[in-house]
Motif scaffolding. Sequence first.
Motif, short mmCIF file in Angstrom:
data_model
loop_
_atom_site.label_atom_id
_atom_site.label_comp_id
_atom_site.label_asym_id
_atom_site.label_seq_id
_atom_site.Cartn_x
_atom_site.Cartn_y
_atom_site.Cartn_z
N GLU A 1 -5.56 5.30 9.43
CA GLU A 1 -4.18 5.16 8.98
C GLU A 1 -4.02 4.08 7.91
O GLU A 1 -2.97 3.97 7.27
N ASP A 2 -5.05 3.26 7.70
CA ASP A 2 -5.02 2.26 6.64
C ASP A 2 -5.38 2.84 5.28
O ASP A 2 -5.30 2.13 4.26
N THR A 3 -5.78 4.09 5.25
CA THR A 3 -6.13 4.73 4.00
C THR A 3 -4.93 4.78 3.06
O THR A 3 -3.87 5.28 3.43
N ALA A 4 -5.10 4.23 1.86
CA ALA A 4 -4.01 4.16 0.89
C ALA A 4 -4.52 3.53 -0.39
O ALA A 4 -5.65 3.01 -0.44
N LYS B 1 3.68 9.14 0.60
CA LYS B 1 4.54 8.21 1.32
C LYS B 1 5.04 7.11 0.38
O LYS B 1 4.56 6.95 -0.73
N ARG C 1 5.77 3.15 -0.88
CA ARG C 1 4.96 1.93 -0.93
C ARG C 1 5.50 0.94 0.10
O ARG C 1 6.69 0.63 0.11
N ARG D 1 0.83 -1.20 0.00
CA ARG D 1 0.00 0.00 0.00
C ARG D 1 0.86 1.24 0.00
O ARG D 1 1.98 1.24 0.50
N GLN D 2 0.28 2.29 -0.58
CA GLN D 2 0.97 3.56 -0.66
C GLN D 2 0.00 4.67 -0.32
O GLN D 2 -0.96 4.93 -1.06
N ALA D 3 0.27 5.32 0.80
CA ALA D 3 -0.53 6.48 1.19
C ALA D 3 0.00 7.70 0.46
O ALA D 3 1.15 7.73 0.02
N TYR E 1 -3.99 0.33 -2.51
CA TYR E 1 -3.50 -1.02 -2.26
C TYR E 1 -3.17 -1.68 -3.60
O TYR E 1 -4.01 -1.73 -4.51
N THR F 1 -10.27 3.87 1.57
CA THR F 1 -10.38 5.07 2.38
C THR F 1 -11.15 4.75 3.64
O THR F 1 -12.28 4.24 3.56
N GLN G 1 -8.22 1.89 -4.36
CA GLN G 1 -8.22 2.86 -3.26
C GLN G 1 -9.02 2.33 -2.09
O GLN G 1 -10.16 1.88 -2.25
#
Length: 117
Positions: A88-91, A43, A45, A38-40, A93, A114, A112
Amino acid sequence: QVQLVESGGGLVQAGGSLRLSCTASGSFFALGAMGWYRQALGKQRDLVAVVSRGGVTNYGDSVKGRFTISRDNSKNTMYLQMNSLEPEDTAVYYCNAKEIPSARNYWGQGTQVTVSS
């Protein structure tokens, strides 16, 4: 060549659950290790979880105990069950797979996720 397509992302409230799927298609002999990354926004990956062809799993520290990775080799599909989701899991995937025997690495286009607070 391997094409990977992710599905199952979306918007969920904190504490909720989502299940991601990644299906491989194309012309290939078999798939080795598969994983979710995952990549927010803004930030790098990061690894979420990986599963070997034989089902051995490994998880990133931030998702241990909340996420479960699995795969169905007969369907060339990998899953990620995500429970107790946090903002904080928002990213985005991404699905990753390594082809056998070439060892080439393939990525999906991303889905995505969210999580609202």
